[in-house]
Write an enzyme that holds these catalytic residues in place. Structure first.
Site, mmCIF file in Angstrom:
data_model
loop_
_atom_site.group_PDB
_atom_site.id
_atom_site.type_symbol
_atom_site.label_atom_id
_atom_site.label_comp_id
_atom_site.label_asym_id
_atom_site.label_seq_id
_atom_site.Cartn_x
_atom_site.Cartn_y
_atom_site.Cartn_z
ATOM 1 N N HIS A 61 30.033 36.204 29.528
ATOM 2 C CA HIS A 61 30.936 36.386 28.392
ATOM 3 C C HIS A 61 32.196 35.574 28.699
ATOM 4 O O HIS A 61 32.856 35.805 29.715
ATOM 5 C CB HIS A 61 31.271 37.860 28.195
ATOM 6 C CG HIS A 61 30.107 38.674 27.716
ATOM 7 N ND1 HIS A 61 29.888 39.980 28.099
ATOM 8 C CD2 HIS A 61 29.086 38.343 26.893
ATOM 9 C CE1 HIS A 61 28.795 40.426 27.525
ATOM 10 N NE2 HIS A 61 28.285 39.458 26.776
ATOM 11 N N GLU A 90 35.454 37.171 29.924
ATOM 12 C CA GLU A 90 35.420 38.022 31.115
ATOM 13 C C GLU A 90 35.444 37.085 32.320
ATOM 14 O O GLU A 90 34.412 36.576 32.749
ATOM 15 C CB GLU A 90 34.193 38.928 31.094
ATOM 16 C CG GLU A 90 34.214 39.878 29.894
ATOM 17 C CD GLU A 90 32.935 40.685 29.716
ATOM 18 O OE1 GLU A 90 32.111 40.724 30.667
ATOM 19 O OE2 GLU A 90 32.747 41.260 28.629
ATOM 20 N N HIS A 116 30.723 40.720 35.393
ATOM 21 C CA HIS A 116 31.341 40.934 34.078
ATOM 22 C C HIS A 116 32.722 41.552 34.249
ATOM 23 O O HIS A 116 33.220 41.743 35.366
ATOM 24 C CB HIS A 116 30.457 41.848 33.227
ATOM 25 C CG HIS A 116 29.276 41.174 32.626
ATOM 26 N ND1 HIS A 116 29.168 40.902 31.279
ATOM 27 C CD2 HIS A 116 28.127 40.713 33.187
ATOM 28 C CE1 HIS A 116 28.009 40.297 31.032
ATOM 29 N NE2 HIS A 116 27.363 40.175 32.182
ATOM 30 N N GLU A 158 30.644 45.204 36.795
ATOM 31 C CA GLU A 158 31.846 45.219 35.963
ATOM 32 C C GLU A 158 33.033 45.336 36.919
ATOM 33 O O GLU A 158 33.137 46.312 37.674
ATOM 34 C CB GLU A 158 31.802 46.401 35.000
ATOM 35 C CG GLU A 158 30.592 46.419 34.077
ATOM 36 C CD GLU A 158 30.726 45.475 32.899
ATOM 37 O OE1 GLU A 158 31.826 44.905 32.724
ATOM 38 O OE2 GLU A 158 29.746 45.307 32.149
#
Length: 457
Positions: free
Chosen positions: A86, A89, A216, A308
């Site tokens: 992404h 990110e 991410h 994440e």
């Protein structure tokens, strides 16, 4: 006195690392230059290559670390980190640049742990899967960052919702019988994916990856498969329900390896969410279709988790050094997880290598296959297993192997060609029992001495 010398050594190492790493955001041209700089500083253990181009023509560059760059060494696992899928990110993108600089510098300074890692592992770093989206996100003012601006590629597609959906087939097979690995792609898959997705899928096909992580932002948690729920529900519909893989316990261990080596991920409090131990089953958090994590597990030999790494998807430059220090040990520790379980060669009676042989573990409904060099890698937790190698035209062979905590057990198979009077036994499912016709026991090798830490202590 020795304690003071040890502490001084740690301080000097940290000072050297902080001075060598550039803690700033890298636009595409800066990223490319940083990768070329690392390749130039460590030319004998690195290779820079492109797996394709983005919609707008930017290269998807990968930096490889190996003592024989560009060559697959049999019995040496292939590992990958992918970041910036992404475009908005961005922390993972910066961490992989910093990791590349760190690996190069520590190798040059003779760090024993890093040297062994590069000699025993073929490491591939893809800092940006979505360079077009990054440029859109980076063009914003830091004070008015849009939450989704730059997330998608230049065609407006979310790349983590763009892989062929093989989960439905896998879930059907789990209930009714069928293949439990390497689910084939639909005939029209190429027309359904973006250039960046196509490049990554072809990359997966060209390298027999064993372990991977996708970096991410937007939370702080290690997320493991499956991402797509078998029972669909909304993101905020409680109670949460896991959709586990056959390797669920192993995936939890892999996720914890990162979480507990991270500066604070293991504490479990993340951006308004609570994740015990800093890990979560993907579908338990929220269901995601056509994601890269599940695709790795269902279509290839690769086990992948999603990391994440920050609540702020585009953290300010002044936070990058703190984030690097929080993730540095975790990035190395997770890399080392590729050296667990069992590995070996599958050969015929004339010592010819057998590619595509199926490696089945009794009680675990997910198989892997040998690569083009005849070598295989099967990540497993410590324990005792019955493992079978099988391929068309040969009699299957089963061994009992005890896996220890200190590196992989080497288990080689030598398969006898089938004759007209001997029909090869079918591949055993996870609920069946293995043939004991060719049966031997393998014990793990002894635990090595304590590993040298990143700082050389």
């Amino acid at each position: 006195m020795s304690q003071w010398l040890w502490l001084l050594g740690k301080i000097l190492i940290l000072t050297r690392v902080a001075a060598s790493v550039n803690f700033h955001h890298h636009h595409y041209e800066d990223l490319v230059q940083a990768l070329f700089d690392v390749q130039g500083a460590c030319p004998y253990v690195t290779r820079l290559y492109s797996i394709g181009r983005s919609v707008q023509g930017r290269h998807l560059y990968v930096l490889e670390f190996s003592d024989y760059p560009g060559i697959h060494e049999p019995m040496e696992p292939e590992f990958k980190y992918v970041a910036n899928m992404h475009g908005n990110e961005v922390l993972g993108r910066e961490l992989l640049i910093q990791l590349a600089e760190f690996l190069c510098e520590e190798y040059r300074h003779g760090n024993q742990r890093i040297t062994q890692l590069i000699h025993d592992t073929r490491i591939h770093l893809l800092p940006s899967m979505n360079p077009d989206g990054y440029e859109v996100a980076a063009a914003q003012s830091q004070g008015v960052l849009g939450y989704l601006t730059g997330r998608n590629n230049a065609n407006g597609v979310d790349l983590n919702r763009n892989f062929p959906d093989l989960n439905t087939i896998m879930y059907y097979n789990e209930k009714h019988g069928g293949a439990n690995h390497h689910i084939p792609l639909p005939d029209n898959w190429r027309s359904q994916v973006e250039p960046e997705t196509l490049a990554v899928i072809q990359w997966m096909k060209n390298y027999n990856f064993v372990l991977s992580a996708n970096l991410h932002g937007g939370a702080v948690v290690a997320n493991y498969p499956y991402d797509k729920a078998q029972v669909q529900r909304s993101r905020n519909n409680w109670p949460r329900m896991d959709t586990p893989t056959p390797d669920d316990t192993l995936f939890q261990k892999l996720a914890k390896a990162y979480s507990y080596a991270h500066g604070w991920m293991h504490q479990g409090f993340s951006c308004g969410d609570i994740f015990p131990g800093g890990i979560t089953n993907g579908a338990s958090w929220y269901s995601l279709s056509k994601g890269m994590q599940d695709f790795n597990y269902i279509h290839t030999n690769c086990f992948e988790i999603t990391l994440e790494l920050s609540c702020n998807k585009f953290p300010p430059q002044e936070e990058l050094e703190r984030e690097w220090l929080a993730n540095r040990e975790a990035l190395i520790t997770y890399l080392e997880e590729s050296h667990q379980g069992i590995k070996g060669l599958v050969l015929d009676e004339n010592n010819n290598k057998l590619a595509g042989a199926v490696i089945s573990v009794q009680g675990i409904g997910h198989d892997v296959t040998s690569g083009e060099h005849g070598d295989y890698f099967r990540l497993l937790l410590p324990g005792t297993y019955d493992v079978t190698a099988s391929t068309d035209g040969y009699q299957p062979q089963t061994v009992t192997v005890t896996v220890g905590p200190a590196g992989p057990s080497v288990v080689n198979f030598q398969l006898r060609e089938s004759t007209a009077d001997h029909t090869p036994a079918p591949k055993v499912s996870d609920k069946g029992s293995h043939s004991k016709g060719l049966h031997k026991k393998v014990v793990p090798r002894a635990a090595p001495e304590d590993r040298t830490q990143l700082d050389g202590s």
